[in-house]
Design a protein around this motif. Structure first.
Motif: not given
Ligand SMILES: C[S@@+](CC[C@H](N)C(=O)[O-])C[C@H]1O[C@@H](n2cnc3c(N)ncnc32)[C@H](O)[C@@H]1O
Length: 318
Positions: A62-68, A81-85, A91-97
């Protein structure tokens, strides 16, 4: 440009919580870090993270369908690039959690009563809750670091004298001011925040210090005051009292720089229109338009001198 149909438009919004939660699952399981060396079969990712391979594949698909993430071959995923962030510490990983965890649970209770859901659910305010949950406090302090490059660019566009002492009021773990001082070698900085922020002490030294305390009581004296995403956390009355604390400490010629959004009129997409609802759910805070900022600054003893889309400059009102 293709028009989005009415049904697709609704679908893209209605499913939002699933995307929010899926990003958190991927980050919590450490998938972006596991893929940093190259693509891997989902079975290996699942084994490393004690997840169910079928469930994880569906989340990643599902995430890959949005480029993550990207599914290179059936069941083999790699970073984009997006999942690498989303890698830990970025910061982005912690933000997502946080977004897909405690904030998503809070947002599930958002209503139009005007009362913040968080204290209703957790029996305390968000800052006290963070103080009781050091892992989340550390995650929050790292999460606030995402987007710092753009914020430093905005700060650099100000006509600084170059030898000021800047007080970053509610400056979190100090990473923003530390980065800014690297490009302003003649300046000094004071990060002022609650003592429980989780900091890397090695960034503090001769030119940058941390002072613990509450901005409802007192703040250190400096030539300039920075309020980066602070006032949007609070209702008007409380935000004005933070400004008054600063006004009491500030020399008359001090500069006040606010890094917060100025919500434009009209229907154009603008991220802070959504962040506004997170503020409503968590903190009884709000994003403000120019008229609301003018009224707040006036109540706090300041007069605006410049409004940007995400930066406001003000001076002490005599
Ligand atoms: C949204 S964060 C912004 C952090 C940082 N300025 C940034 O933009 O990355 C709000 C900050 O306000 C701090 N804060 C909340 N209540 C405070 C208080 N009473 N006194 C000082 N800081 C406070 C929090 O600890 C947190 O670091």
């Amino acid at each position: 440009m293709s028009e989005v149909g009415a049904e697709e438009r609704l679908w893209n919004l209605v499913r939002g919580a699933l995307a929010t939660r899926s990003l958190a699952i991927a980050a919590e399981l450490g998938v972006p870090d596991a893929l940093s060396g190259g693509p891997q079969p989902v079975a290996d990712l699942a084994r490393e993270s004690s997840a169910d391979a079928d469930a994880l594949r569906r989340v990643l698909r599902a995430l890959a369908s949005e480029g993550v993430f990207i599914e290179h071959a059936p069941g083999v995923f790699g970073n984009t690039d997006a999942s690498e962030l989303l890698r830990a510490g970025s910061g982005w990983g912690e933000f997502a959690v946080l977004f897909g965890g405690v904030w998503l649970r809070t947002v599930a209770e958002l209503d139009a009563s005007g009362d913040p859901a968080f204290p209703r659910m957790y029996g305390t305010d968000f800052w006290s809750w963070l103080a009781q949950h050091p892992d989340d406090r550390a995650r929050f302090d790292l999460a606030m670091g995402q987007g710092s490059e753009a914020r430093i660019e905005r700060l650099n566009a100000i006509a600084w004298r170059g030898d000021e002492t800047i007080v970053d009021v509610g400056g979190g773990n100090g990473s923003l001011l530390a980065e800014f001082l690297k490009v302003q070698p003649g300046m000094r900085g004071i990060v002022f925040d609650l003592p429980e922020t989780v900091r890397d002490e090695s960034i503090f030294g001769d030119r940058l210090e941390f002072v613990g305390g509450s901005f409802f009581e007192r703040v250190p004296t400096g030539d300039a005051y920075l309020l980066a995403t602070i006032l949007h956390d609070w209702d008007d009355e409380t935000a004005a009292s933070i400004l008054r604390t600063i006004r009491a400490a500030a020399p008359p010629e001090a500069r006040l720089v606010i890094l917060d959004a100025v919500v434009p009129p009209g229907n154009e997409p603008f991220g802070p229109k959504w962040l506004d609802l997170l503020m409503l759910a968590l903190l009884a805070g709000r994003e403000r338009d120019e008229a609301q900022w003018r009224a707040l600054l006036d109540a706090g003893g300041f007069k605006p001198v410049r409004f940007g889309e995400r930066l406001i400059e003000a001076r002490c009102r005599s």
